[in-house]
Design an enzyme around this catalytic site. Structure first.
Site, PDB file in Angstrom:
ATOM      1  CB  ALA A  63      -0.886  -0.022   1.238  1.00 39.26           C
ATOM      2  N   GLY A 108       0.662  -4.979   0.975  1.00 36.30           N
ATOM      3  CA  GLY A 108      -0.505  -5.105   0.095  1.00 36.30           C
ATOM      4  C   GLY A 108      -0.228  -5.913  -1.167  1.00 36.30           C
ATOM      5  CD  GLU A 111      -2.089  -7.160   3.246  1.00 36.40           C
ATOM      6  OE1 GLU A 111      -1.789  -6.065   2.726  1.00 36.40           O
ATOM      7  OE2 GLU A 111      -2.546  -7.248   4.395  1.00 36.40           O
TER       8      GLU A 111
HETATM    9  N1  CAA Z   1       4.543   3.175  -1.042  1.00 36.25           N
HETATM   10  C1  CAA Z   1       4.919   4.282  -1.668  1.00 36.25           C
HETATM   11  N2  CAA Z   1       5.996   4.392  -2.459  1.00 36.25           N
HETATM   12  C2  CAA Z   1       6.738   3.281  -2.607  1.00 36.25           C
HETATM   13  C3  CAA Z   1       6.416   2.078  -1.976  1.00 36.25           C
HETATM   14  C4  CAA Z   1       5.254   2.033  -1.166  1.00 36.25           C
HETATM   15  N3  CAA Z   1       4.839   0.919  -0.564  1.00 36.25           N
HETATM   16  N4  CAA Z   1       7.369   1.160  -2.293  1.00 36.25           N
HETATM   17  C5  CAA Z   1       8.226   1.782  -3.105  1.00 36.25           C
HETATM   18  N5  CAA Z   1       7.866   3.070  -3.285  1.00 36.25           N
HETATM   19  C6  CAA Z   1       8.541   4.093  -4.099  1.00 36.25           C
HETATM   20  C7  CAA Z   1       9.766   4.645  -3.366  1.00 36.25           C
HETATM   21  O1  CAA Z   1       9.380   5.637  -2.449  1.00 36.25           O
HETATM   22  C8  CAA Z   1      10.560   5.178  -4.524  1.00 36.25           C
HETATM   23  O2  CAA Z   1      10.025   6.405  -4.923  1.00 36.25           O
HETATM   24  P1  CAA Z   1      11.001   7.650  -5.313  1.00 36.25           P
HETATM   25  O3  CAA Z   1      11.774   7.138  -6.505  1.00 36.25           O
HETATM   26  O4  CAA Z   1      10.047   8.742  -5.622  1.00 36.25           O
HETATM   27  O5  CAA Z   1      11.870   7.862  -4.122  1.00 36.25           O
HETATM   28  C9  CAA Z   1      10.282   4.190  -5.636  1.00 36.25           C
HETATM   29  O6  CAA Z   1       9.080   3.510  -5.261  1.00 36.25           O
HETATM   30  C10 CAA Z   1      11.370   3.148  -5.783  1.00 36.25           C
HETATM   31  O7  CAA Z   1      11.589   2.544  -4.512  1.00 36.25           O
HETATM   32  P2  CAA Z   1      13.025   2.429  -3.809  1.00 36.25           P
HETATM   33  O8  CAA Z   1      13.914   3.544  -4.256  1.00 36.25           O
HETATM   34  O9  CAA Z   1      12.804   2.273  -2.348  1.00 36.25           O
HETATM   35  O10 CAA Z   1      13.527   1.076  -4.477  1.00 36.25           O
HETATM   36  P3  CAA Z   1      14.546   0.019  -3.859  1.00 36.25           P
HETATM   37  O11 CAA Z   1      14.879  -0.933  -4.963  1.00 36.25           O
HETATM   38  O12 CAA Z   1      15.666   0.697  -3.154  1.00 36.25           O
HETATM   39  O13 CAA Z   1      13.691  -0.751  -2.740  1.00 36.25           O
HETATM   40  C11 CAA Z   1      11.758  -1.877  -1.849  1.00 36.25           C
HETATM   41  C12 CAA Z   1      12.577  -1.532  -3.120  1.00 36.25           C
HETATM   42  C13 CAA Z   1      12.557  -2.805  -0.958  1.00 36.25           C
HETATM   43  C14 CAA Z   1      10.472  -2.581  -2.333  1.00 36.25           C
HETATM   44  C15 CAA Z   1      11.426  -0.586  -1.094  1.00 36.25           C
HETATM   45  O14 CAA Z   1      10.866   0.352  -2.009  1.00 36.25           O
HETATM   46  C16 CAA Z   1      10.448  -0.777   0.025  1.00 36.25           C
HETATM   47  O15 CAA Z   1      10.815  -1.256   1.079  1.00 36.25           O
HETATM   48  N6  CAA Z   1       9.169  -0.355  -0.214  1.00 36.25           N
HETATM   49  C17 CAA Z   1       8.152  -0.429   0.816  1.00 36.25           C
HETATM   50  C18 CAA Z   1       7.655  -1.838   1.009  1.00 36.25           C
HETATM   51  C19 CAA Z   1       6.633  -1.900   2.125  1.00 36.25           C
HETATM   52  O16 CAA Z   1       6.926  -1.617   3.266  1.00 36.25           O
HETATM   53  N7  CAA Z   1       5.410  -2.268   1.767  1.00 36.25           N
HETATM   54  C20 CAA Z   1       4.328  -2.424   2.721  1.00 36.25           C
HETATM   55  C21 CAA Z   1       3.516  -1.175   2.759  1.00 36.25           C
HETATM   56  S1  CAA Z   1       2.370  -1.183   4.070  1.00 36.25           S
HETATM   57  C22 CAA Z   1       1.046  -2.040   3.494  1.00 36.25           C
HETATM   58  O17 CAA Z   1       1.031  -2.600   2.421  1.00 36.25           O
HETATM   59  C23 CAA Z   1      -0.124  -2.025   4.433  1.00 36.25           C
HETATM   60  C24 CAA Z   1      -1.261  -2.913   4.078  1.00 36.25           C
HETATM   61  O18 CAA Z   1      -1.243  -4.104   4.324  1.00 36.25           O
HETATM   62  C25 CAA Z   1      -2.474  -2.351   3.542  1.00 36.25           C
END
Ligand code: CAA
Length: 257
Positions: A63, A108, A111
């Site tokens: 998400a 998500g 999920e």
């Molecule tokens: N939400 C918003 N933006 C996201 C995102 C997310 N979940 N995941 C990645 N992005 C964005 C980053 O902010 C980044 O944007 P910018 O280029 O504008 O900075 C872009 O996507 C690329 O991401 P990274 O630079 O971080 O890429 P990476 O290769 O270094 O890392 C990753 C990849 C490990 C997937 C890392 O992006 C990450 O950890 N993302 C978050 C994953 C996460 O925590 N997901 C769970 C969300 S909570 C949820 O889902 C709740 C629910 O159950 C409803």
């Protein structure tokens, strides 16, 4: 449609979540577009659906954390409901849905894949429920579906530790059905979808309903669900043709020297 691409290949529909700049993270707009795309699937023509993510790095990275960061309690609950409603729609869609997981399937992302009937992934796929690291619980069904798919012990371990796992481990614990090299993922997903589409559609739909609804009740009730759906297949053209074809073919075999 906005963040979602929809393509039809014969009797197979392919939904691609297309927000590569944010690794296909699900914000309210993506969820709205996904919901509308699913509503628009022609269930008279499409017999199997594939859901995948755009690009070669991510299926869905969860998400949208930016959008969630400022939500109030009530807004958080509403956001959870918006995701849950779409994912439940996928889960209860009459036709089978295959998740073709082409990279990150976090939060998500994991999920949405679990709301699909079958999960196929690429070797670079990464799964996890990182929510407790962000100060929240999984909110789009993760606490419920992960426990049902891999069992409560493994689900609790993954959710409490927020540890990501690679494709091989996801396969080992039964979270994914198959793992393929990235370039083979979509061809294999389409092959499976077309194979499903070749089978009797009423029977395939009845199987999905029987398995899903049976898992929600006790065995006595579950077996009645099966009996009703089993019975509903009789007198259908598929049943008459399928059985007559088998019997006919076997008559020929008997005649063979
Ligand atoms: N939400 C918003 N933006 C996201 C995102 C997310 N979940 N995941 C990645 N992005 C964005 C980053 O902010 C980044 O944007 P910018 O280029 O504008 O900075 C872009 O996507 C690329 O991401 P990274 O630079 O971080 O890429 P990476 O290769 O270094 O890392 C990753 C990849 C490990 C997937 C890392 O992006 C990450 O950890 N993302 C978050 C994953 C996460 O925590 N997901 C769970 C969300 S909570 C949820 O889902 C709740 C629910 O159950 C409803």
């Amino acid at each position: 449609m906005g963040f979602i691409d929809y393509e039809v290949d014969g009797q197979v529909g392919i939904i691609t979540i297309n927000r590569p700049k944010a690794l296909n993270a699900l914000n309210s707009e993506v969820l709205k577009d996904l919901d509308a795309t699913i509503d628009a699937v022609d269930l008279d023509a499409i017999r199997c659906l594939i859901i995948t993510g755009a690009g070669e790095k991510s299926f869905v990275a969860g998400a949208d954390i930016g959008e969630m960061s400022t939500l109030t309690k009530a807004e958080g609950e509403a956001f959870g409901k918006a995701g849950n409603d779409v994912f439940r729609k996928i889960e209860t869609l009459p036709i089978p849905v295959i998740a073709a997981i082409n990279g990150f399937a976090l939060g998500g992302g994991c999920e949405i894949s679990m709301s699909c009937d079958i999960r196929l992934c690429s070797e670079n796929a990464v799964f996890g429920q990182p929510e407790v690291g962000l100060g929240i619980t999984p909110g789009f069904g993760g606490t419920q579906r992960l426990a049902r798919i891999v069992g409560p012990g493994k689900a609790k371990q993954l959710i409490y530790t927020a540890r990501n796992i690679k494709a091989a481990e996801a396969y080992r614990i039964g979270l994914v059905n198959e793992v393929y090299p990235l370039e083979e993922l979509m061809p294999q997903a389409k092959k499976m979808a077309k194979g499903i589409a070749k089978n009797a559609p009423i029977a395939v739909r009845a199987c999905k309903k029987a398995i899903n609804e049976g898992l929600e009740v006790g065995m006595d009730e579950a077996i009645v669900i099966e009996e009703k759906l089993f019975g509903s297949c009789f007198e259908t053209e598929d049943q008459k043709y399928g059985m007559a074809f088998f019997l006919d073919k076997n008559k020929e075999k008997v005649k063979e020297p």
